[in-house]
Motif scaffolding. Structure first.
Motif, PDB file in Angstrom:
ATOM      1  N   CYS A  78       0.835  -1.202   0.000  1.00  0.00           N
ATOM      2  CA  CYS A  78       0.000   0.000   0.000  1.00  0.00           C
ATOM      3  C   CYS A  78       0.873   1.256   0.000  1.00  0.00           C
ATOM      4  CB  CYS A  78      -0.910   0.015   1.227  1.00  0.00           C
ATOM      5  SG  CYS A  78      -2.187  -1.262   1.239  1.00  0.00           S
ATOM      6  N   ARG A  79       1.897   1.253   0.833  1.00  0.00           N
ATOM      7  CA  ARG A  79       2.757   2.434   0.945  1.00  0.00           C
ATOM      8  C   ARG A  79       3.482   2.725  -0.365  1.00  0.00           C
ATOM      9  NH1 ARG A  79       7.139   1.974   5.515  1.00  0.00           N
ATOM     10  NH2 ARG A  79       8.008   0.569   3.944  1.00  0.00           N
ATOM     11  N   ALA A  80       3.933   1.663  -1.060  1.00  0.00           N
ATOM     12  CA  ALA A  80       4.580   1.853  -2.357  1.00  0.00           C
ATOM     13  C   ALA A  80       3.604   2.471  -3.360  1.00  0.00           C
ATOM     14  CB  ALA A  80       5.109   0.517  -2.873  1.00  0.00           C
ATOM     15  N   LYS A  81       2.352   2.016  -3.320  1.00  0.00           N
ATOM     16  CA  LYS A  81       1.324   2.569  -4.196  1.00  0.00           C
ATOM     17  C   LYS A  81       1.047   4.035  -3.856  1.00  0.00           C
ATOM     18  CE  LYS A  81      -2.161   2.094  -7.198  1.00  0.00           C
ATOM     19  NZ  LYS A  81      -1.949   1.849  -8.640  1.00  0.00           N
ATOM     20  N   PHE A  82       0.979   4.337  -2.561  1.00  0.00           N
ATOM     21  CA  PHE A  82       0.747   5.721  -2.142  1.00  0.00           C
ATOM     22  C   PHE A  82       1.886   6.630  -2.603  1.00  0.00           C
ATOM     23  CE2 PHE A  82      -1.584   3.838   1.750  1.00  0.00           C
ATOM     24  CZ  PHE A  82      -2.750   3.693   1.006  1.00  0.00           C
ATOM     25  N   ASP A  83       3.125   6.138  -2.500  1.00  0.00           N
ATOM     26  CA  ASP A  83       4.277   6.949  -2.924  1.00  0.00           C
ATOM     27  C   ASP A  83       4.213   7.251  -4.410  1.00  0.00           C
ATOM     28  OD1 ASP A  83       5.298   7.019  -0.384  1.00  0.00           O
ATOM     29  OD2 ASP A  83       6.732   5.385  -0.678  1.00  0.00           O
ATOM     30  N   ARG A  84       3.824   6.234  -5.183  1.00  0.00           N
ATOM     31  CA  ARG A  84       3.744   6.442  -6.632  1.00  0.00           C
ATOM     32  C   ARG A  84       2.684   7.473  -6.992  1.00  0.00           C
ATOM     33  NH1 ARG A  84       4.383   0.725  -6.620  1.00  0.00           N
ATOM     34  NH2 ARG A  84       2.139   0.408  -6.948  1.00  0.00           N
ATOM     35  N   PHE A  88      -7.501   6.072  -1.140  1.00  0.00           N
ATOM     36  CA  PHE A  88      -6.793   5.408  -0.036  1.00  0.00           C
ATOM     37  C   PHE A  88      -7.538   4.130   0.368  1.00  0.00           C
ATOM     38  CE2 PHE A  88      -6.796   4.618   4.533  1.00  0.00           C
ATOM     39  CZ  PHE A  88      -5.451   4.393   4.777  1.00  0.00           C
ATOM     40  N   LYS A  89      -8.844   4.211   0.487  1.00  0.00           N
ATOM     41  CA  LYS A  89      -9.642   3.042   0.873  1.00  0.00           C
ATOM     42  C   LYS A  89      -9.565   1.957  -0.194  1.00  0.00           C
ATOM     43  CE  LYS A  89     -13.151   5.570   3.551  1.00  0.00           C
ATOM     44  NZ  LYS A  89     -14.591   5.921   3.606  1.00  0.00           N
ATOM     45  N   GLU A  90      -9.625   2.365  -1.446  1.00  0.00           N
ATOM     46  CA  GLU A  90      -9.554   1.388  -2.536  1.00  0.00           C
ATOM     47  C   GLU A  90      -8.232   0.625  -2.529  1.00  0.00           C
ATOM     48  OE1 GLU A  90     -12.377   3.892  -5.719  1.00  0.00           O
ATOM     49  OE2 GLU A  90     -10.190   3.891  -5.907  1.00  0.00           O
ATOM     50  N   VAL A  91      -7.141   1.346  -2.303  1.00  0.00           N
ATOM     51  CA  VAL A  91      -5.813   0.712  -2.293  1.00  0.00           C
ATOM     52  C   VAL A  91      -5.696  -0.255  -1.123  1.00  0.00           C
ATOM     53  CG1 VAL A  91      -3.336   1.132  -2.018  1.00  0.00           C
ATOM     54  CG2 VAL A  91      -4.696   2.614  -3.499  1.00  0.00           C
ATOM     55  N   LEU A  92      -6.076   0.187   0.083  1.00  0.00           N
ATOM     56  CA  LEU A  92      -5.964  -0.670   1.261  1.00  0.00           C
ATOM     57  C   LEU A  92      -6.857  -1.894   1.128  1.00  0.00           C
ATOM     58  CD1 LEU A  92      -4.414  -0.689   3.953  1.00  0.00           C
ATOM     59  CD2 LEU A  92      -6.423   0.312   5.031  1.00  0.00           C
ATOM     60  N   THR A  93      -8.037  -1.716   0.567  1.00  0.00           N
ATOM     61  CA  THR A  93      -8.955  -2.848   0.376  1.00  0.00           C
ATOM     62  C   THR A  93      -8.397  -3.817  -0.663  1.00  0.00           C
ATOM     63  OG1 THR A  93     -10.865  -1.469   0.932  1.00  0.00           O
ATOM     64  CG2 THR A  93     -11.299  -3.509  -0.265  1.00  0.00           C
ATOM     65  N   HIS A  94      -7.845  -3.283  -1.732  1.00  0.00           N
ATOM     66  CA  HIS A  94      -7.302  -4.135  -2.795  1.00  0.00           C
ATOM     67  C   HIS A  94      -6.216  -5.064  -2.268  1.00  0.00           C
ATOM     68  CE1 HIS A  94      -5.642  -5.408  -6.648  1.00  0.00           C
ATOM     69  NE2 HIS A  94      -4.454  -4.949  -6.260  1.00  0.00           N
ATOM     70  N   TYR A  95      -5.238  -4.486  -1.600  1.00  0.00           N
ATOM     71  CA  TYR A  95      -4.124  -5.311  -1.105  1.00  0.00           C
ATOM     72  C   TYR A  95      -4.515  -6.124   0.121  1.00  0.00           C
ATOM     73  CZ  TYR A  95      -1.058  -2.890  -4.361  1.00  0.00           C
ATOM     74  OH  TYR A  95      -0.469  -2.403  -5.517  1.00  0.00           O
ATOM     75  N   GLY A  96      -5.449  -5.612   0.911  1.00  0.00           N
ATOM     76  CA  GLY A  96      -5.885  -6.347   2.095  1.00  0.00           C
ATOM     77  C   GLY A  96      -6.712  -7.576   1.766  1.00  0.00           C
ATOM     78  N   LEU A  97      -7.213  -7.661   0.539  1.00  0.00           N
ATOM     79  CA  LEU A  97      -8.047  -8.796   0.140  1.00  0.00           C
ATOM     80  C   LEU A  97      -7.406  -9.664  -0.932  1.00  0.00           C
ATOM     81  CD1 LEU A  97     -11.601  -7.149   0.057  1.00  0.00           C
ATOM     82  CD2 LEU A  97     -10.751  -8.815   1.706  1.00  0.00           C
ATOM     83  N   GLN A  98      -6.116  -9.478  -1.197  1.00  0.00           N
ATOM     84  CA  GLN A  98      -5.460 -10.312  -2.199  1.00  0.00           C
ATOM     85  C   GLN A  98      -5.360 -11.763  -1.749  1.00  0.00           C
ATOM     86  OE1 GLN A  98      -1.699  -8.448  -3.320  1.00  0.00           O
ATOM     87  NE2 GLN A  98      -2.650  -7.682  -5.194  1.00  0.00           N
TER      88      GLN A  98
END
Length: 487
Positions: free
Chosen positions: A223-229, A264-274
């Motif tokens: 998530c953090r890498a995605k946020f940085d990008r 932010f919610k979409e990213v956390l949900t995406h990786y949290g449900l992989q």
């Protein structure tokens, strides 16, 4: 006969879990010490690669050192014993979870064996600190226990400082027009030893507490890498606490511009449900969010009970398990120590080391950057400190003040040759040069020393006629902290 067979099964399960090759982690401390001495002696006569292979055979963790540092440590029995004791604590907690002894039906958060070991370690540490003194060059002495009472080792100071920083972030968000979101991130069902009712989970795959924590860390790294990008820079705090069966989960109180919240919610949900996205309850419980409405309550209030619950249980009352908050806090602390888990972590914002070093000063100099940050820290205003540090949505390298580190030196006399060496760096126990330690603060214009007094350990408690030095302010007082946030 059935009960007898079940007892034998449990004993066999425990024995298998506590034995790695020829090392039985369940034996008494004296024998573990003998084992550590034996392995260190072996490492003194074999090649480094063979010593590393020997160490790795017992699954005692990583060796993140240079070749020389690794060699020195593997030849030290105390290093072996420390790693063995850490592994023992981890194995005990894992056995307790696997056998169903950690749940709302038995012992919540951690097993009774882990709790008793934690209490014993606390007692030994307290005795050591009471009997260990530091003395400075002026002859003043003080026990370590008194120092611990005036820094973040004291649970009250630790809790108050965390609340000051959380409230400060909320004030920064109000100043910048940012919004707050409270997120909960947990693990797949396969990592839970028991289910919500306290009975064994049939899908449990034997994951340890650290396996689950590593999973959550990996999700956050993605998530953090995605946020940085995408230049999303949330700031706030993370709290790690256990489910009733000891499986960790995260609470995140984060602030960011309102327009970034949805993504932010979409990213956390995406990786949290992989992992296992289609299992029952995954989308309902794995990643949850609460949008914080300032008109209905403070953002700090959402996380205050988690801070208190995980430190000393202040003003929490009974836990959801029905147990008193102080006992719950003891169990959670035992859980975090046995798994070596960092309970609280700041995300974004300025360096807390700079904040603490500024609070050691009695005054600041004429450097405007230092003076503004000092005034903010001295008045316990984390929000003003963030602004003075230029620490809102900026990388650390752009902050106004950074910690200053230096290697401590002294004159050294060789009493055999009479040679005096200036600026001598005393080696550590492994005969390696000591690494630089915090000594003060650095701005673009100046360096300010905050640690000018040299202290050394006394070989024995001082006599009564040696002067004792009163402590200055080493920690954060409760002044200015609204404790009703914890109710």
């Amino acid at each position: 006969m059935v009960e007898e067979n079940h007892a034998l099964f449990l004993l066999n399960t425990i024995h298998q879990a506590m034995v790695v090759d020829d090392l039985d982690f369940s034996i008494e401390h004296a024998r573990l010490k003998e084992f550590a001495i034996k392995q260190a002696d072996i490492c003194k006569v074999v090649e480094l690669n063979s010593a590393i292979t020997l160490f790795e055979k017992y699954q005692l963790g990583k060796l993140a050192y240079t070749e020389l540092e690794t060699k020195n440590r593997l030849q030290d029995a105390k290093f072996w014993l420390r790693r063995i004791r850490r592994k023992t604590a981890s194995l005990i907690s894992q056995v307790e979870r696997a056998l169903g002894y950690v749940s709302k039906r038995r012992a919540v958060y951690c097993g009774d064996v882990s709790l008793n070991r934690h209490r014993q370690n606390q007692l030994l540490s307290q005795q050591y600190m009471q009997n260990t003194y530091l003395q400075n060059d002026e002859g003043f002495s003080i026990p370590l226990s008194e120092i611990a009472e005036h820094n973040i080792s004291n649970p009250v100071i630790r809790r108050n400082e965390l609340m000051v920083r959380i409230r400060g972030f909320e004030e920064v968000a109000q100043y910048c027009g940012h919004a707050a979101v409270f997120a909960t991130l947990t693990t797949p069902s396969r990592m839970h030893a028991t289910n919500a009712t306290g009975i064994p989970n049939q899908t449990y795959d034997g994951s340890s507490i650290n396996d689950a924590q590593d999973y959550l860390n990996h999700v956050w790294q993605l998530c953090r890498a995605k946020f940085d990008r995408e230049e999303i820079k949330p700031y706030g705090f993370r709290v790690v606490e256990p489910h009733h069966d000891g499986t960790p989960h995260w609470h995140l109180l984060l602030f960011m511009p309102l327009e970034q919240i949805k993504h932010f919610k979409e990213v956390l949900t995406h990786y949290g449900l992989q992992d296992s996205p289609d299992e029952k309850g995954a989308r309902q419980y794995r990643v949850k969010f609460i949008d914080i409405d300032p008109s209905k309550g403070s953002a700090a209030g959402y996380i205050a009970k988690y801070i208190s619950k995980n430190i000393d249980g202040f003003a929490v009352g009974n836990d959801t398990s029905g147990q008193p908050s102080n006992l719950v806090a003891a169990r959670i602390n035992a859980w975090s120590k046995s798994a070596n888990i960092r309970q609280f972590q700041q995300i974004g914002g300025p360096s807390v080391t700079v904040w603490r070093e500024l609070r050691k000063l009695s005054s600041a100099d004429e450097d405007v950057e230092l003076n503004d940050a000092y005034s903010a820290a001295d008045s316990s205003s984390w929000a003003a400190f963030c602004i003075a540090m230029n620490a809102i949505d900026t990388p650390r390298k752009e902050h106004a003040i950074s910690p200053f580190y230096e290697t401590k030196t002294a004159e050294h006399i060789d009493y055999q040759t009479g040679e005096i060496t200036a600026n001598y760096i005393f080696p550590n126990r492994y005969n390696e040069p000591r690494k630089p330690t915090i000594a003060g603060l650095k701005t673009e214009k100046t360096i300010v020393k905050t640690r000018t007094t040299k202290w050394h350990l006394l070989p024995q408690p001082p006599s009564r006629d040696i002067p004792r030095r009163p402590l200055g302010r080493l920690g954060v007082s409760s002044e200015g902290v609204s404790l009703d946030l914890c109710k």
